[in-house]
Write a protein that holds these residues in place. Structure first.
Motif, PDB file in Angstrom:
ATOM      1  N   LEU A  81       0.807  -1.220   0.000  1.00 14.96           N
ATOM      2  CA  LEU A  81       0.000   0.000   0.000  1.00 14.96           C
ATOM      3  C   LEU A  81       0.841   1.271   0.000  1.00 14.96           C
ATOM      4  CD1 LEU A  81      -2.760  -1.070   2.562  1.00 14.96           C
ATOM      5  CD2 LEU A  81      -2.875  -1.123   0.076  1.00 14.96           C
ATOM      6  N   GLY A  82       2.164   1.131   0.141  1.00 16.82           N
ATOM      7  CA  GLY A  82       3.045   2.295   0.130  1.00 16.82           C
ATOM      8  C   GLY A  82       2.852   3.186   1.337  1.00 16.82           C
ATOM      9  N   LEU A  83       2.571   2.615   2.491  1.00 17.35           N
ATOM     10  CA  LEU A  83       2.278   3.422   3.670  1.00 17.35           C
ATOM     11  C   LEU A  83       3.482   4.208   4.170  1.00 17.35           C
ATOM     12  CD1 LEU A  83      -0.010   1.001   5.691  1.00 17.35           C
ATOM     13  CD2 LEU A  83      -0.683   2.897   4.236  1.00 17.35           C
ATOM     14  N   GLU A  84       4.671   3.614   4.113  1.00 18.67           N
ATOM     15  CA  GLU A  84       5.835   4.300   4.656  1.00 18.67           C
ATOM     16  C   GLU A  84       6.170   5.552   3.857  1.00 18.67           C
ATOM     17  OE1 GLU A  84       9.073   1.616   5.350  1.00 18.67           O
ATOM     18  OE2 GLU A  84       7.809   0.287   6.546  1.00 18.67           O
ATOM     19  N   SER A  85       6.105   5.458   2.532  1.00 17.66           N
ATOM     20  CA  SER A  85       6.412   6.646   1.722  1.00 17.66           C
ATOM     21  C   SER A  85       5.352   7.724   1.932  1.00 17.66           C
ATOM     22  CB  SER A  85       6.512   6.276   0.247  1.00 17.66           C
ATOM     23  OG  SER A  85       5.275   5.770  -0.226  1.00 17.66           O
ATOM     24  N   ARG A  86       4.094   7.322   2.097  1.00 18.19           N
ATOM     25  CA  ARG A  86       3.032   8.302   2.349  1.00 18.19           C
ATOM     26  C   ARG A  86       3.220   8.988   3.696  1.00 18.19           C
ATOM     27  NH1 ARG A  86      -2.476   5.369   0.123  1.00 18.19           N
ATOM     28  NH2 ARG A  86      -1.731   5.093  -1.991  1.00 18.19           N
ATOM     29  N   LEU A  87       3.606   8.212   4.706  1.00 17.48           N
ATOM     30  CA  LEU A  87       3.834   8.805   6.023  1.00 17.48           C
ATOM     31  C   LEU A  87       5.040   9.742   6.004  1.00 17.48           C
ATOM     32  CD1 LEU A  87       3.079   5.822   8.414  1.00 17.48           C
ATOM     33  CD2 LEU A  87       1.755   7.907   8.127  1.00 17.48           C
ATOM     34  N   GLU A  88       6.090   9.367   5.276  1.00 14.95           N
ATOM     35  CA  GLU A  88       7.256  10.250   5.167  1.00 14.95           C
ATOM     36  C   GLU A  88       6.874  11.552   4.479  1.00 14.95           C
ATOM     37  OE1 GLU A  88      10.574   8.282   3.322  1.00 14.95           O
ATOM     38  OE2 GLU A  88      10.506   6.647   4.773  1.00 14.95           O
ATOM     39  N   ALA A  89       6.074  11.456   3.405  1.00 12.08           N
ATOM     40  CA  ALA A  89       5.636  12.663   2.709  1.00 12.08           C
ATOM     41  C   ALA A  89       4.774  13.528   3.616  1.00 12.08           C
ATOM     42  CB  ALA A  89       4.868  12.288   1.445  1.00 12.08           C
ATOM     43  N   LEU A  90       3.892  12.903   4.368  1.00 12.73           N
ATOM     44  CA  LEU A  90       3.028  13.634   5.294  1.00 12.73           C
ATOM     45  C   LEU A  90       3.853  14.333   6.363  1.00 12.73           C
ATOM     46  CD1 LEU A  90       0.169  14.260   6.356  1.00 12.73           C
ATOM     47  CD2 LEU A  90       0.279  12.116   7.606  1.00 12.73           C
TER      48      LEU A  90
END
Length: 184
Positions: free
Chosen positions: A120-129
């Protein structure tokens, strides 16, 4: 989106099964592991209950054979009743969860969690957030008009990342992240 049809390939094997199929297969495998580990204890319980039923039958037959001696017959019946009464308590006192090796099941679920995060790409989304929120919160208030335009632009960028989230904006809030971004 995050619908099962859009999940695509199994993250561990790269085949064409959907992520939902992978998750369902994992749960079914874990249930089978637990059932396999508890089967021996279940069989011991069944044998124990069979033996107690046989002992009760033998006690009742002995009591009926010795019915002329009331005290002896009564003791056989009382013993049979005690066995009947106490057997379910003895069987239910065996802690089934102690018979399962949870370490392997925990490893499988941690592997599933890592695969889900990656899929789901959660880590990259959290880093961007995290990066976006840090930039918005740490703006210098030198030129208010330019800083506000920059902050608004960065906040809008943030809303494009987190906009689909329908969770509360913060704990206890009645406004969701999506609603906050829509109003912004």
């Amino acid at each position: 989106g995050l619908s099962p049809g859009a999940w695509g390939k199994d993250p561990r094997h790269g085949d064409e099964t959907s992520f939902a199929t992978y998750a369902l297969g994992l749960v079914e495998a874990q249930v089978s592991k637990v059932q396999a580990q508890t089967t021996v204890v279940e069989m011991i319980k069944v044998v124990f209950l069979f033996l107690t039923n046989f002992a009760v039958l033998a006690g009742v037959v002995k009591a009926s054979v010795s019915w002329q001696h009331w005290a002896l017959s009564f003791r056989w019946l009382l013993g049979s009743w005690l066995i009947t009464f106490l057997a379910p308590f003895a069987v239910s006192s065996i802690p089934m969860r102690m018979t399962v090796d949870w370490n392997k099941i925990d490893e499988d679920f941690l592997d599933f969690l890592r695969s889900t995060k990656k899929h789901l790409g959660l880590e990259s989304r959290l880093e961007a957030l995290t990066g976006q929120s840090g930039m918005v919160c740490n703006l210098d208030i030198g030129n208010m008009r330019e800083d506000w335009a920059s902050a608004k632009s960065q906040a809008l960028d943030l809303c494009t990342i987190v906009g689909p989230i329908s969770e509360p904006f913060f704990q206890g809030s009645s406004i969701s992240v999506k609603d906050a971004c829509d109003k912004f």
